[in-house]
Scaffold this active site. Structure first.
Site, mmCIF file in Angstrom:
data_model
loop_
_atom_site.group_PDB
_atom_site.id
_atom_site.type_symbol
_atom_site.label_atom_id
_atom_site.label_comp_id
_atom_site.label_asym_id
_atom_site.label_seq_id
_atom_site.Cartn_x
_atom_site.Cartn_y
_atom_site.Cartn_z
ATOM 1 N N GLU A 125 16.553 -71.328 8.103
ATOM 2 C CA GLU A 125 17.252 -70.019 7.757
ATOM 3 C C GLU A 125 16.428 -69.259 7.387
ATOM 4 O O GLU A 125 15.911 -69.189 6.174
ATOM 5 C CB GLU A 125 18.524 -70.379 6.920
ATOM 6 N N SER A 149 21.193 -66.451 8.248
ATOM 7 C CA SER A 149 22.401 -66.582 7.174
ATOM 8 C C SER A 149 23.582 -65.862 7.707
ATOM 9 O O SER A 149 23.400 -64.754 8.484
ATOM 10 C CB SER A 149 22.037 -66.274 5.697
#
Length: 360
Positions: A227, A253
């Site tokens: 991420e 995210s």
């Protein structure tokens, strides 16, 4: 049994609700994996695009608003079942889908609409927070009146032939043209890790307004599909950040904002075109935030412009950029998973093990 509940209709219902909430792009990994395990149709970029075009966004919470209410307010306003009441009136749900309660979705919604629990929650939001539930979860007519667009666009093109994803509503409105189309054509600066890209942002003058950052090697085979929130967060808080686009085969995210394009497929280490871009290449980005259509295309260089088709051929003829390789700290079990999921269809099939494909 679980297979009576996890059906094609249930999977599509989940996609519809995700669109109405403007939910995290991480569902693009989770839901195909669930569909695969249940033996259901695995949604591809065309399915996601179709549903996001059909379904209005109805919820006003962080991080994309239009008012950034905390997500607990959506719960107090009625949460998922409240949103589904609006969706059923639009005919967007499969109400005959069986649920874990043993009743159908339609029967559950009949109960919810007249339940004491619903009345208590909505009343408490008004009394404690002084906020009407209808200011958090809109009716479709109110959402339309306020000009609230659907959240997610799935651009394709010669850089992302399998697809990519961007939260188009999270692109700064000031860089979107009057016709509601985001356009960015510029030279790329390429990086083979998020760490290298962050270092470039910290180096004064290395990244400037108008740049297109390409972060390759962030997919399953490179990092386990990390991420990249540090990068999107940094761009959000830089004064010129809204004028910089980011394209990567990593993921984001749920609170990422800006012109950030993730899940680019195929990933670089699977031979994807993103791994063949070079510093100075010119890339064209187009996102119609109203029609939810978009494209990511390599169009040559300033000295030698190319059509999309010519650009695709040039990328196909190139070798992968030097330095694109798996992270040295990637555990063996993650490397094995990455290899098996690639054979199984990669990111856009949920990064799963498809035994039939693996053994074929």
């Amino acid at each position: 049994t679980a297979r009576d509940i996890l059906t094609d209709k249930a999977i599509e219902n989940a996609m519809v609700i995700h669109a109405a909430f403007g939910g995290s792009t991480n569902l693009l990994l989770h839901l195909p994996a669930i569909a695969h395990a249940a033996g259901c149709h695995i949604p591809d970029v065309r399915d996601w695009s179709r549903i996001n075009k059909e379904v209005p966004r109805l919820v006003s919470v962080l991080p994309i608003g239009p008012v950034n209410y905390p997500t607990v307010f959506a719960f107090m306003a009625g949460g998922v079942p409240e949103v589904m009441l609006h969706l059923r009136r639009l005919g967007l749900l499969h109400e005959d889908a069986l649920t874990v309660t043993g009743a159908t979705l339609g029967e559950n919604l009949d109960w919810w609409e007249h339940s004491e629990r619903r009345a208590i929650l909505r009343k408490r939001l008004e009394e404690v927070d002084g906020l009407s539930p209808d200011e958090v979860i809109f009716t479709p007519d109110e959402a339309r009146r306020r000009g609230i667009g659907s959240t997610v666009t799935f651009p394709t093109g010669n850089i992302a032939p399998e697809g990519s994803v961007v939260k188009s509503t999270a692109i700064d409105p000031s860089v979107i043209d009057a016709d509601k189309v985001f356009r960015h054509t510029g030279k790329v600066k390429t990086f083979t890790s998020e760490k290298a890209a962050i270092a470039a942002l910290k180096e004064h003058g290395r990244i400037v307004a108008g740049d297109i950052m390409i972060v390759m090697g962030g997919g399953p085979k490179g990092t386990g599909m990390e991420e990249t929130y540090q990068l999107t967060s940094a761009l959000k808080h830089l004064p010129f950040g809204k004028h910089v686009s980011l394209i990567t085969d990593a993921r984001f995210s749920g609170v990422s904002t800006g012109a950030c394009f993730g899940h680019v497929g195929p990933e670089a280490l699977a031979g994807g075109p993103i791994g063949k871009l070079r510093d100075g290449d010119v890339v064209e980005i187009v996102v119609d935030t109203e029609k939810l259509e978009g494209s990511l295309n390599f169009i040559g260089t300033e000295e030698e412009p190319l059509s999309y088709e010519e650009g695709a051929r040039v990328l196909a003829s190139r070798s992968m950029q030097e330095g694109v390789e798996p992270d040295a700290d990637l555990p063996d079990d993650t490397r094995l998973w990455a290899a098996l999921q690639e054979v199984s269809g990669g990111t856009w099939r949920g990064n799963v093990y498809d035994v039939e494909r693996i053994l074929a």
